[in-house]
Write a protein that holds these residues in place. Structure first.
Motif, PDB file in Angstrom:
ATOM      1  N   TRP A 643      -1.682 -39.921  -5.427  1.00 41.45           N
ATOM      2  CA  TRP A 643      -0.418 -40.479  -5.901  1.00 41.45           C
ATOM      3  C   TRP A 643      -0.629 -41.930  -6.310  1.00 41.45           C
ATOM      4  O   TRP A 643      -1.656 -42.537  -5.975  1.00 41.45           O
ATOM      5  CB  TRP A 643       0.655 -40.371  -4.801  1.00 41.45           C
ATOM      6  N   GLN A 647       3.048 -46.174  -3.638  1.00 39.53           N
ATOM      7  CA  GLN A 647       4.302 -45.427  -3.787  1.00 39.53           C
ATOM      8  C   GLN A 647       4.714 -44.838  -2.447  1.00 39.53           C
ATOM      9  O   GLN A 647       3.909 -44.265  -1.718  1.00 39.53           O
ATOM     10  CB  GLN A 647       4.144 -44.309  -4.821  1.00 39.53           C
ATOM     11  N   LYS A 648       5.994 -44.981  -2.107  1.00 36.58           N
ATOM     12  CA  LYS A 648       6.489 -44.443  -0.848  1.00 36.58           C
ATOM     13  C   LYS A 648       6.689 -42.947  -0.989  1.00 36.58           C
ATOM     14  O   LYS A 648       7.400 -42.482  -1.871  1.00 36.58           O
ATOM     15  CB  LYS A 648       7.797 -45.117  -0.453  1.00 36.58           C
TER      16      LYS A 648
END
Length: 824
Positions: A643, A647-648
């Protein structure tokens, strides 16, 4: 009469046959002699014998190989002298609709997966067997409207493409040793024959059956176990013997029961006088001591062997597999198997096998059963039509409960206007019941699904259901009868009724009160209230959505219900929501047989085997739609750890452990108790960091399962893995080759999309390719396929000669891969 408790004692399987290798070779090797179908065929389909005399009494010979096929209408192709030399040589099972490109503008494209329909012709030659026998031609399934000719004589036409059919061809055969020409025309041009992909052509097995004039006819053995105790069980056997000769015969029926180890458990002889052209039903009760019961955990199978002797001459030998077990439905406990509460944890099937189309390969369905059993399933609903008999054999052997369903709608859908439903259903339904009633896996009959009459005055479908249920009970009084109800309520009130309170406070459908078990589609939220008000009703969730990954499981009380069946277990072709999607994508397993993350969520409450699985919420928006009055939502989840940096991410850990601990690159991110999550959806919010994300599941402080995701690097090579190390060289066995694009460490690269080329040589052929992407318009019958989520599938079909199958996969910029599989 409505029973609050219905006890059912069930056991059974379809008739099996001994087979003659030499006769099989003589019958099917003749294709080359007539100049139509190429190489001679070895007797690979004719397997096993009991003894020479018994083998000669009854012979079943497969006719699956070396057919000639032409797509499109042809004048005069039924004529034995017709020149079919230029036609394509094919083997069945065969589905012509799975070949070639998708067609966006084709008629009923969304329903049929944007696949072509049409007319197809098949021709085959074979040699007549020795005279003095009765010869039958059996088709397990042709889709659809199949006209059949033998030596230019029209044998008949079969309209229901989901049911098998038989012709007595004794009088149409050439004299012994002569060459016969068989022609079949299948017409799948009628739009509206189904709401999903049907496939086209001879998509199931074809057999010749050669028997003596005195023999057991089709579906002629029926076995029940009316009394079962721990120390003994009564096995009631009804065997029909027909005498098609011109003289009466004194017939002796020798019946033997064999236990699961093959040892004799009981035996009995009976003699009856059978007149010329007459039939006789032999009824026997044998006692088996210390019976081993069939269940989903221990699917023990017995066998009845019937030997028919007429005037001291052995005429027939028939084997029938069955199981000893009890089924009971009660309003208080739902389903009891052998007196113990069992919750049916199931899924629905449709009959296609992805890139193979509707071609019904046993191994294709065996693989599907293996996949759902790994998920914790113990049951399957065969929606919404009869499947091939061998699938029920597999369910018997593997311990899978079956809802056996005859119809979708009660209209001309399956047979067309030439043979309207009102005329067809009594015969078709009876044959369906007779065919399947010996299977221990079948625990309930279903006569339809979401029938429109349910919402139509004056009787709201009750009269038709009662008529069908009565017919079922006349052929098999031992099982319950049901029908999948549309998600509507009494008087046809639907979810969008105005005011909404009409639906929220509605009564059960009128048909519900006529059923032994009430099969509800998507209305499980009413179970609690209906159970309180109508405590005599027994409830089953015959269809339940995969919304929320399947969390509808937690919407009702399982203590008094039979169980549930997710729609669907697998993605399937057809019932698309629109181009470019080719079918239903909300299944728990994709078309290529790859399990989706939601399947592991279901496993966490379906299975008792310790497990944990990490799933990551994909940032792309979900998909929401109303379909057949059902609100459907689909949340996209992924099983990879690649990812954007920082990014959460929303991470789920699905587990049946009591505690889960999550690690990122060796650092513990803490532990959570599953008891804190009412629907077992344990979630974590984690900023993405490349590396390894690992979950440990605990029970009572001990690690019982683990799962990890690793960040993949640059795509480096291809990797091949077969689901089986060896195949049977019978021309029908399959290997499913998982193809992955991996990095240097062997980690699948999730965003890899390279086009992969396949070369299959030796003792096997390329049967199809797939990657699970329903939006792809790449061909299923091809020697290449793009990777999707970094993977693809190659299906290999064994040939009939033993040897080594060699598979090579290549892709531009990647190291190639090779694999060898033995066919023996």
């Amino acid at each position: 009469m409505k029973l609050s408790t219905l006890k059912i004692f069930i056991q059974r399987r379809e008739i099996g046959y001994s087979r003659n290798w030499l006769l099989g070779a003589l019958l099917i090797c003749s294709a080359g002699m007539a100049g139509e179908s190429g190489a001679q065929v070895p007797p690979a389909e004719s397997r096993g014998t009991i003894s020479r005399a018994e083998d000669e009494a009854r012979t079943q010979v497969g006719l699956n190989f070396d057919w000639k096929f032409h797509l499109g209408e042809v004048r005069g192709a039924q004529d034995p002298q017709f020149d079919a030399a230029a036609w394509q040589v094919i083997n069945v099972p065969h589905d012509w609709s799975v070949y070639g490109p998708f067609k966006e503008k084709v008629a009923q494209g969304m329903a049929n997966g944007f696949r072509p329909r049409g007319i197809g012709w098949y021709r085959k030659t074979f040699i007549s067997p020795t005279g003095g026998k009765r010869v039958f031609l059996d088709f397990e399934g042709v889709y659809t409207a199949a006209d059949v000719w033998l030596n230019g004589t029209h044998l008949g036409k079969n309209y229901n493409g989901y049911l098998g059919f038989r012709f007595d061809i004794t009088e149409q055969l050439k004299p012994a040793g002569g060459t016969n020409v068989l022609a079949v025309r299948a017409d799948n041009t009628r739009v509206g024959s189904s709401r999903w992909y049907t496939g086209s052509g001879i998509y199931r097995n074809v057999n010749l059956l050669v028997v003596s004039p005195v023999h057991v006819p089709q579906y002629g053995v029926w076995i029940t176990t009316p009394k079962i105790e721990d120390t003994r069980a009564t096995v009631h056997i009804e065997a029909v013997v027909t005498n098609s000769s011109s003289a009466a015969s004194d017939v002796t029926l020798v019946t033997e029961v064999r236990d699961p180890a093959g040892k004799q458990a009981a035996a009995e002889n009976k003699i009856e006088r059978v007149p010329a052209g007459g039939v006789c039903t032999f009824k026997q009760d044998l006692v088996v001591t210390q019976p081993q019961r069939w269940s989903t955990a221990t699917p023990k199978l017995y066998k009845v062997v019937n030997r028919v002797t007429a005037d001291s001459r052995l005429c027939d030998v028939v084997e029938t597999t069955f199981g000893i077990r009890t089924i009971e439905f009660t309003p208080q406990q739902g389903l009891l198997v052998n007196g113990k509460k069992v919750t049916a944890k199931g899924v629905n099937f449709h009959h296609d096998l992805g890139c193979l189309g509707a071609a019904a390969f046993d191994r294709g369905f065996e693989r599907r059963l293996e996949l759902i059993k790994a998920m914790g399933c113990n049951a399957v609903r065969l929606a919404h039509n009869p499947y091939q008999p061998s699938l029920l054999d597999l369910c018997d052997r593997m311990g899978v409960l079956v809802i056996d369903e005859a119809y979708d709608k009660w209209n001309d859908q399956y047979t067309g206007p030439e043979r309207p439903f009102a005329q067809a259903w009594p015969t078709d339904l009876r044959n369906f019941i007779l065919r399947d009633r010996n299977h221990p896996s079948v625990f309930i009959w279903s006569v339809g699904n979401e029938e429109g009459q349910q919402m139509t005055a004056p009787d709201f479908g009750v009269f038709q259901f009662k008529a069908m249920a009565a017919l079922v009970k006349s052929s098999d009084p031992t099982r319950a009868v049901t029908c999948g109800l549309f998600p509507a309520r009494a008087k046809g009130v639907r979810y969008n009724a105005k005011p909404q309170a009409l639906f929220e406070h509605s009564e059960p459908s009128e048909m519900a009160f006529a059923m032994d078990v009430v099969s509800c589609n998507y209305t499980q939220s009413f179970f609690e209230r209906d159970h309180r008000k109508y405590p005599e009703l027994i409830f089953l969730a015959s269809e339940i959505g995969t919304n929320g990954g399947g969390d509808n499981w937690f919407e009702y009380d399982h203590a008094y219900t039979v169980g549930q069946f997710y729609w669907g277990g697998f993605d399937y072709i057809g019932e698309s929501f629109g181009w470019p999607c080719k079918g239903w994508f909300r299944g728990l397993i994709d078309l290529a047989g790859v399990r989706k993350p939601a399947s592991y969520y279901v496993e966490s409450f379906y299975s008792e085997k310790p497990m944990v699985h990490i799933a990551v919420k994909d940032p792309q928006p979900g998909n929401n739609i109303v379909w057949n009055d059902v609100h459907l939502n689909w949340e996209f989840l992924a099983s990879h750890w690649n990812w954007p940096a920082g990014q959460k991410m929303k991470v789920f850990t699905y587990s049946n452990g009591d505690t889960v601990e999550l690690f990122l690159n060796g650092r513990s991110l803490g532990t959570q108790k599953m008891a804190a999550f009412k629907q077992m959806k344990m979630s974590w919010d984690i900023p993405f960091e490349p590396g390894t994300l690992k979950a440990l599941a605990y029970r009572d402080g001990k690690v019982v399962a683990e799962h990890q995701l690793q960040t993949a690097g640059k795509a480096c090579r291809l990797a091949l893995e077969s689901d089986r190390p060896a195949l049977t060289a019978d021309g029908l066995d399959l290997a499913h080759i998982a193809v992955k694009v991996v990095d240097q460490q062997g980690i699948r690269v999730p965003d890899a999309t390279q086009k992969i080329h396949f070369v299959v040589t030796g003792a096997g052929t390329n049967a199809g390719v797939d990657n699970g992407n329903q939006n792809s318009s790449e061909l299923w019958q091809a020697d290449e396929r793009s990777a999707y989520n970094g993977q693809a599938l190659l299906v290999v079909r064994a040939q009939r000669q033993p040897g080594t199958i060699r598979i090579q996969a290549t892709a531009e910029g990647l190291e190639s891969a090779e694999l060898k599989i033995l066919a023996q």
